[in-house]
Design an enzyme around this catalytic site. Structure first.
Site, PDB file in Angstrom:
ATOM      1  N   CYS A   1     -21.760  24.934  45.151  1.00  0.00           N
ATOM      2  CA  CYS A   1     -22.448  24.593  46.412  1.00  0.00           C
ATOM      3  C   CYS A   1     -21.631  24.955  47.652  1.00  0.00           C
ATOM      4  O   CYS A   1     -22.166  24.960  48.761  1.00  0.00           O
ATOM      5  CB  CYS A   1     -22.821  23.116  46.436  1.00  0.00           C
ATOM      6  SG  CYS A   1     -23.817  22.635  45.027  1.00  0.00           S
TER       7      CYS A   1
ATOM      8  N   HIS B   1     -24.140  21.184  53.737  1.00  0.00           N
ATOM      9  CA  HIS B   1     -24.760  21.411  52.429  1.00  0.00           C
ATOM     10  C   HIS B   1     -25.800  20.315  52.187  1.00  0.00           C
ATOM     11  O   HIS B   1     -25.551  19.143  52.455  1.00  0.00           O
ATOM     12  CB  HIS B   1     -23.694  21.394  51.340  1.00  0.00           C
ATOM     13  CG  HIS B   1     -24.255  21.376  49.958  1.00  0.00           C
ATOM     14  ND1 HIS B   1     -25.241  22.260  49.550  1.00  0.00           N
ATOM     15  CD2 HIS B   1     -23.995  20.572  48.896  1.00  0.00           C
ATOM     16  CE1 HIS B   1     -25.546  21.993  48.290  1.00  0.00           C
ATOM     17  NE2 HIS B   1     -24.819  20.980  47.871  1.00  0.00           N
TER      18      HIS B   1
ATOM     19  N   ASN C   1     -31.646  20.248  46.562  1.00  0.00           N
ATOM     20  CA  ASN C   1     -30.318  20.857  46.623  1.00  0.00           C
ATOM     21  C   ASN C   1     -30.400  22.261  46.019  1.00  0.00           C
ATOM     22  O   ASN C   1     -30.581  22.405  44.809  1.00  0.00           O
ATOM     23  CB  ASN C   1     -29.337  19.967  45.850  1.00  0.00           C
ATOM     24  CG  ASN C   1     -27.918  20.500  45.854  1.00  0.00           C
ATOM     25  OD1 ASN C   1     -27.669  21.635  46.235  1.00  0.00           O
ATOM     26  ND2 ASN C   1     -26.989  19.669  45.419  1.00  0.00           N
TER      27      ASN C   1
HETATM   28  O1  UT7 Z   1     -24.386  19.727  45.359  1.00  0.00           O
HETATM   29  C1  UT7 Z   1     -23.271  19.249  44.679  1.00  0.00           C
HETATM   30  C2  UT7 Z   1     -22.898  17.963  45.164  1.00  0.00           C
HETATM   31  N1  UT7 Z   1     -23.714  16.931  44.527  1.00  0.00           N
HETATM   32  C3  UT7 Z   1     -23.879  15.812  45.173  1.00  0.00           C
HETATM   33  O2  UT7 Z   1     -23.442  15.708  46.284  1.00  0.00           O
HETATM   34  C4  UT7 Z   1     -24.547  14.636  44.473  1.00  0.00           C
HETATM   35  C5  UT7 Z   1     -23.798  13.386  44.812  1.00  0.00           C
HETATM   36  N2  UT7 Z   1     -24.343  12.190  44.211  1.00  0.00           N
HETATM   37  C6  UT7 Z   1     -25.532  11.653  44.593  1.00  0.00           C
HETATM   38  O3  UT7 Z   1     -26.196  12.214  45.421  1.00  0.00           O
HETATM   39  C7  UT7 Z   1     -25.937  10.344  43.995  1.00  0.00           C
HETATM   40  O4  UT7 Z   1     -24.851   9.761  43.313  1.00  0.00           O
HETATM   41  C8  UT7 Z   1     -27.175  10.446  43.043  1.00  0.00           C
HETATM   42  C9  UT7 Z   1     -28.398  10.760  43.849  1.00  0.00           C
HETATM   43  C10 UT7 Z   1     -26.916  11.539  42.014  1.00  0.00           C
HETATM   44  C11 UT7 Z   1     -27.388   9.125  42.314  1.00  0.00           C
HETATM   45  O5  UT7 Z   1     -27.550   8.051  43.241  1.00  0.00           O
HETATM   46  P1  UT7 Z   1     -26.814   6.667  42.979  1.00  0.00           P
HETATM   47  O6  UT7 Z   1     -27.209   5.777  44.076  1.00  0.00           O
HETATM   48  O7  UT7 Z   1     -25.337   6.983  42.851  1.00  0.00           O
HETATM   49  O8  UT7 Z   1     -27.468   6.179  41.625  1.00  0.00           O
HETATM   50  P2  UT7 Z   1     -26.759   5.866  40.232  1.00  0.00           P
HETATM   51  O9  UT7 Z   1     -26.247   7.080  39.577  1.00  0.00           O
HETATM   52  O10 UT7 Z   1     -25.795   4.761  40.442  1.00  0.00           O
HETATM   53  O11 UT7 Z   1     -27.989   5.324  39.378  1.00  0.00           O
HETATM   54  C12 UT7 Z   1     -28.487   4.029  39.603  1.00  0.00           C
HETATM   55  C13 UT7 Z   1     -29.650   3.759  38.681  1.00  0.00           C
HETATM   56  C14 UT7 Z   1     -29.340   3.855  37.185  1.00  0.00           C
HETATM   57  O12 UT7 Z   1     -30.016   2.810  36.568  1.00  0.00           O
HETATM   58  P3  UT7 Z   1     -29.244   1.465  36.105  1.00  0.00           P
HETATM   59  O13 UT7 Z   1     -28.228   1.918  35.127  1.00  0.00           O
HETATM   60  O14 UT7 Z   1     -28.635   0.907  37.363  1.00  0.00           O
HETATM   61  O15 UT7 Z   1     -30.331   0.624  35.522  1.00  0.00           O
HETATM   62  C15 UT7 Z   1     -29.970   5.154  36.770  1.00  0.00           C
HETATM   63  O16 UT7 Z   1     -30.388   5.134  35.416  1.00  0.00           O
HETATM   64  O17 UT7 Z   1     -30.714   4.687  38.930  1.00  0.00           O
HETATM   65  C16 UT7 Z   1     -31.175   5.209  37.668  1.00  0.00           C
HETATM   66  N3  UT7 Z   1     -31.665   6.568  37.875  1.00  0.00           N
HETATM   67  C17 UT7 Z   1     -32.951   6.869  38.163  1.00  0.00           C
HETATM   68  N4  UT7 Z   1     -34.055   6.109  38.281  1.00  0.00           N
HETATM   69  C18 UT7 Z   1     -35.204   6.734  38.591  1.00  0.00           C
HETATM   70  C19 UT7 Z   1     -30.935   7.708  37.867  1.00  0.00           C
HETATM   71  N5  UT7 Z   1     -31.739   8.760  38.136  1.00  0.00           N
HETATM   72  C20 UT7 Z   1     -32.987   8.261  38.329  1.00  0.00           C
HETATM   73  C21 UT7 Z   1     -34.216   8.849  38.630  1.00  0.00           C
HETATM   74  N6  UT7 Z   1     -35.291   8.064  38.759  1.00  0.00           N
HETATM   75  N7  UT7 Z   1     -34.352  10.188  38.834  1.00  0.00           N
END
Ligand code: UT7
Length: 319
Positions: free
Chosen positions: A113, A246, A276
């Site tokens: 990225c 980005h 993204n």
């Molecule tokens: O381009 C390269 C750089 N990449 C980035 O910059 C990405 C950086 N990271 C992020 O943007 C975020 O960390 C994410 C968007 C990937 C995730 O957001 P988060 O607030 O960190 O969520 P999380 O990973 O802590 O997930 C929380 C919950 C989990 O459920 P439990 O375990 O708390 O019950 C996941 O299973 O959200 C759940 N979850 C979803 N639920 C519905 C994860 N993906 C999804 C989904 N739909 N698509």
């Protein structure tokens, strides 16, 4: 001698695919989760026949048109991509052939990225060193090819597209400053670990990410890179006219901008409609804001990216 952007173009395949469309296609997710955690409402996904070089070609043609430059005049082609058409030759060479250019130096940059920021920085160095007069710098991706559609924590985040700029030697500014970094110790938190060996895919061929670890890392290094890049040019990040980060997550964008003192009305955001698009995200955002008239000649722009590697960097320029 400066390196100045003289033309900008973008390309998005097909029609927007909304969060609800993904639910209808069987992804175990919902619009509310995706919008609240990322700001993404839709993305574009290429059909199986469309490659990164196809999207790059469309973006490049529109950048060349806006720079009033013929493809034959280009003497350097850099394509930033992590989803090349094939292992080799470079997507840059395939783009060169499609454009009908002969003789330009052409190579790919693999910085995920951050690829466009890296590629623009490299082009600037070639131009400032003399010899190169007109460079074509492209970010092009079909990330949908490396997504595991059963992994809802990654597949909802990414989209396909390409953005391109023409960069020319100029006596007026121009790129004012650039910084680029990597720390390979963090390679495992964002990667496609598989490879091809003996005619078979060995290991996991899909994008894997520890989202929270990347999130924390991104906010820290994006702030740092912006500060350093602007300090090199003797200005403060809050003095830029437009911040073009980005486009990974609107929460990363907003918290970085807040720390830098850049108000929301000076941020270009396209992650809501593009998702993204990795190396394509910054030039695509630039092309959208140039086309709709927000970005004007003479304004100061701060571009910055972070991605797999981990890599990160920033470019400050006068448009
Ligand atoms: O381009 C390269 C750089 N990449 C980035 O910059 C990405 C950086 N990271 C992020 O943007 C975020 O960390 C994410 C968007 C990937 C995730 O957001 P988060 O607030 O960190 O969520 P999380 O990973 O802590 O997930 C929380 C919950 C989990 O459920 P439990 O375990 O708390 O019950 C996941 O299973 O959200 C759940 N979850 C979803 N639920 C519905 C994860 N993906 C999804 C989904 N739909 N698509």
């Amino acid at each position: 001698m400066f390196a100045r952007i003289t033309g900008v173009g973008g390309s998005l395949p097909g029609n927007p695919v909304t969060n609800l469309d993904l639910v209808r296609r069987g992804v175990d997710t919902d619009d509310e989760w995706i919008v609240s955690r990322t700001g993404i409402r839709s993305r574009y996904l290429a059909d199986p026949e469309t490659s990164s070089s196809d999207l790059a070609l469309e973006a490049a043609r529109s950048a060349l048109l806006s720079a009033k430059t013929d493809a034959a005049e280009i003497d350097l082609i850099i394509v930033a991509t992590s989803t090349p058409d094939c292992i080799f030759p470079g997507t840059s060479c395939l783009l060169q052939a499609k454009l009908g250019n002969k003789g330009a130096m052409a190579f790919d940059v693999q910085a995920v990225c951050s690829g466009f920021v890296y590629a623009l920085t490299i082009a600037e160095k070639f131009i400032r060193a003399g010899g190169t007069k007109k460079a074509l710098v492209v970010g092009a991706e079909v990330f949908s090819r490396i997504l595991d559609w059963n992994d809802r924590s990654t597949c909802v985040l990414f989209g396909d597209g390409a953005g391109a700029v023409v960069v020319e030697a100029s006596e007026t500014p121009g790129i004012l400053s650039s910084v680029a970094y990597a720390d390979g110790a963090h390679h495992a938190i964002l990667s496609v670990p598989g490879n091809v060996c003996g005619g078979k895919v060995i290991g996991d061929p899909f994008l894997r990410m520890d989202g929270q670890a990347v999130f924390r890392f991104a906010v820290r290094v994006l702030f740092d890179a912006a500060e350093k890049c602007c300090a090199n040019a003797g200005i403060s990040p809050c003095d830029v006219d437009w911040f073009i980060p980005h486009q990974a997550n609107v929460r990363i964008i907003n918290s970085t901008a807040k720390k830098l003192g850049i108000p929301p009305e000076r941020i270009i955001v396209t992650v809501d409609t593009h998702g993204n698009t990795s190396a394509a995200s910054i030039p695509l955002a630039l092309s959208v804001a140039v086309a709709d008239g927000r970005i004007q000649r003479g304004q100061k722009l701060l571009l910055e990216g972070v991605g797999g590697g981990l890599t990160w960097g920033a470019v400050l320029l006068e448009f």
